[in-house]
Design a protein around this motif. Structure first.
Motif, PDB file in Angstrom:
ATOM      1  N   LEU A  16      -6.531  11.666 -11.634  1.00  0.00           N
ATOM      2  CA  LEU A  16      -7.405  11.385 -12.776  1.00  0.00           C
ATOM      3  C   LEU A  16      -8.846  11.507 -12.308  1.00  0.00           C
ATOM      4  O   LEU A  16      -9.213  10.921 -11.292  1.00  0.00           O
ATOM      5  N   ASP A  17      -9.662  12.241 -13.032  1.00  0.00           N
ATOM      6  CA  ASP A  17     -11.073  12.470 -12.693  1.00  0.00           C
ATOM      7  C   ASP A  17     -11.221  13.035 -11.276  1.00  0.00           C
ATOM      8  O   ASP A  17     -12.158  12.679 -10.561  1.00  0.00           O
ATOM      9  N   GLY A  18     -10.281  13.856 -10.841  1.00  0.00           N
ATOM     10  CA  GLY A  18     -10.355  14.474  -9.519  1.00  0.00           C
ATOM     11  C   GLY A  18     -10.023  13.530  -8.380  1.00  0.00           C
ATOM     12  O   GLY A  18     -10.206  13.861  -7.212  1.00  0.00           O
ATOM     13  N   GLU A  19      -9.505  12.344  -8.680  1.00  0.00           N
ATOM     14  CA  GLU A  19      -9.198  11.332  -7.661  1.00  0.00           C
ATOM     15  C   GLU A  19      -7.709  10.984  -7.712  1.00  0.00           C
ATOM     16  O   GLU A  19      -7.144  10.819  -8.790  1.00  0.00           O
ATOM     17  N   ALA A  20      -7.076  10.894  -6.550  1.00  0.00           N
ATOM     18  CA  ALA A  20      -5.673  10.490  -6.493  1.00  0.00           C
ATOM     19  C   ALA A  20      -5.576   9.021  -6.878  1.00  0.00           C
ATOM     20  O   ALA A  20      -6.286   8.184  -6.345  1.00  0.00           O
ATOM     21  N   SER A  21      -4.691   8.709  -7.831  1.00  0.00           N
ATOM     22  CA  SER A  21      -4.569   7.350  -8.351  1.00  0.00           C
ATOM     23  C   SER A  21      -3.096   6.967  -8.466  1.00  0.00           C
ATOM     24  O   SER A  21      -2.235   7.828  -8.660  1.00  0.00           O
ATOM     25  N   ALA A  28      -4.275  12.736   1.197  1.00  0.00           N
ATOM     26  CA  ALA A  28      -4.149  13.255  -0.165  1.00  0.00           C
ATOM     27  C   ALA A  28      -5.494  13.812  -0.616  1.00  0.00           C
ATOM     28  O   ALA A  28      -6.512  13.132  -0.512  1.00  0.00           O
ATOM     29  N   LEU A  29      -5.489  15.033  -1.107  1.00  0.00           N
ATOM     30  CA  LEU A  29      -6.686  15.692  -1.637  1.00  0.00           C
ATOM     31  C   LEU A  29      -7.838  15.680  -0.638  1.00  0.00           C
ATOM     32  O   LEU A  29      -8.992  15.499  -0.998  1.00  0.00           O
ATOM     33  N   GLY A  30      -7.536  15.815   0.642  1.00  0.00           N
ATOM     34  CA  GLY A  30      -8.566  15.871   1.672  1.00  0.00           C
ATOM     35  C   GLY A  30      -9.068  14.524   2.134  1.00  0.00           C
ATOM     36  O   GLY A  30      -9.926  14.448   3.002  1.00  0.00           O
ATOM     37  N   ASN A  31      -8.566  13.433   1.588  1.00  0.00           N
ATOM     38  CA  ASN A  31      -8.961  12.081   1.995  1.00  0.00           C
ATOM     39  C   ASN A  31      -7.858  11.434   2.811  1.00  0.00           C
ATOM     40  O   ASN A  31      -6.679  11.718   2.608  1.00  0.00           O
ATOM     41  N   LYS A  32      -8.252  10.531   3.696  1.00  0.00           N
ATOM     42  CA  LYS A  32      -7.287   9.804   4.520  1.00  0.00           C
ATOM     43  C   LYS A  32      -7.526   8.309   4.373  1.00  0.00           C
ATOM     44  O   LYS A  32      -8.661   7.882   4.195  1.00  0.00           O
ATOM     45  N   LYS A  33      -6.443   7.523   4.482  1.00  0.00           N
ATOM     46  CA  LYS A  33      -6.563   6.066   4.384  1.00  0.00           C
ATOM     47  C   LYS A  33      -5.440   5.414   5.174  1.00  0.00           C
ATOM     48  O   LYS A  33      -4.293   5.837   5.096  1.00  0.00           O
ATOM     49  N   ILE A  34      -5.792   4.379   5.942  1.00  0.00           N
ATOM     50  CA  ILE A  34      -4.795   3.612   6.685  1.00  0.00           C
ATOM     51  C   ILE A  34      -4.060   2.708   5.701  1.00  0.00           C
ATOM     52  O   ILE A  34      -4.691   1.984   4.925  1.00  0.00           O
ATOM     53  N   MET A  35      -2.726   2.722   5.751  1.00  0.00           N
ATOM     54  CA  MET A  35      -1.940   1.926   4.820  1.00  0.00           C
ATOM     55  C   MET A  35      -1.387   0.651   5.457  1.00  0.00           C
ATOM     56  O   MET A  35      -1.480  -0.422   4.890  1.00  0.00           O
ATOM     57  N   ARG A  36      -0.781   0.766   6.660  1.00  0.00           N
ATOM     58  CA  ARG A  36      -0.182  -0.409   7.313  1.00  0.00           C
ATOM     59  C   ARG A  36       0.009  -0.147   8.801  1.00  0.00           C
ATOM     60  O   ARG A  36      -0.050   0.980   9.253  1.00  0.00           O
ATOM     61  N   THR A  37       0.249  -1.230   9.544  1.00  0.00           N
ATOM     62  CA  THR A  37       0.540  -1.101  10.972  1.00  0.00           C
ATOM     63  C   THR A  37       2.049  -1.097  11.167  1.00  0.00           C
ATOM     64  O   THR A  37       2.789  -1.597  10.328  1.00  0.00           O
ATOM     65  N   LYS A  38       2.482  -0.553  12.290  1.00  0.00           N
ATOM     66  CA  LYS A  38       3.927  -0.515  12.582  1.00  0.00           C
ATOM     67  C   LYS A  38       4.332  -1.704  13.394  1.00  0.00           C
ATOM     68  O   LYS A  38       3.589  -2.326  14.062  1.00  0.00           O
TER      69      LYS A  38
END
Length: 129
Positions: free
Chosen positions: A19-24, A119-129
């Motif tokens: 939406l609006d060019g952003e992964a949501s 996603a879409l050239g962006n990166k984000k840390i989600m969780r630790t293992k």
């Protein structure tokens, strides 16, 4: 940009959409029944993965919409640099820097493995293992 095109009626809560060019991520989805002369409409509300902004649209259920291809990867923390962390991808051995999410500040230390999304050239840390 890696994305796919699907119809609005195939979306479900918890899936991703652009939406609006952003992964949501879809937080709510409601459909109205078709009227006498109109098509059924879908009201879609989503929260941005990378910017946490709420977005909503109303479209006919048979309209095409883009969904992002989410690539889930594993990386190892090489160094802590204030509010950022230096990560090394465990498959390609590429190194890059990402901001540390607020909820993971106490869990991220050097040498730990983390799951991150691309996603879409962006990166984000989600969780630790």
């Amino acid at each position: 940009m890696s994305k796919k095109v699907v119809e609005v009626k195939t979306l479900k809560v918890g899936k991703y959409v652009i939406l609006d060019g952003e992964a949501s991520k879809v937080t709510s989805l409601s459909t109205s029944s078709p009227g006498k002369h109109g098509a059924a409409k879908a009201r879609l509300e989503a929260v941005g993965i990378f910017d946490n902004q709420k977005r909503s649209i109303v479209k006919p259920v048979d309209t095409k919409i883009d969904i992002p291809i989410i690539d889930k990867r594993v990386g190892q923390v090489l160094a802590l640099m204030g509010s950022e962390v230096q990560l090394m991808d465990m498959e390609s051995y590429e190194t890059f820097e990402l901001p540390i999410p607020d909820d993971l500040k106490d869990k991220i230390v050097e040498g730990v493995e983390v799951d991150y999304i691309l996603a879409l050239g962006n990166k984000k840390i989600m969780r630790t293992k």
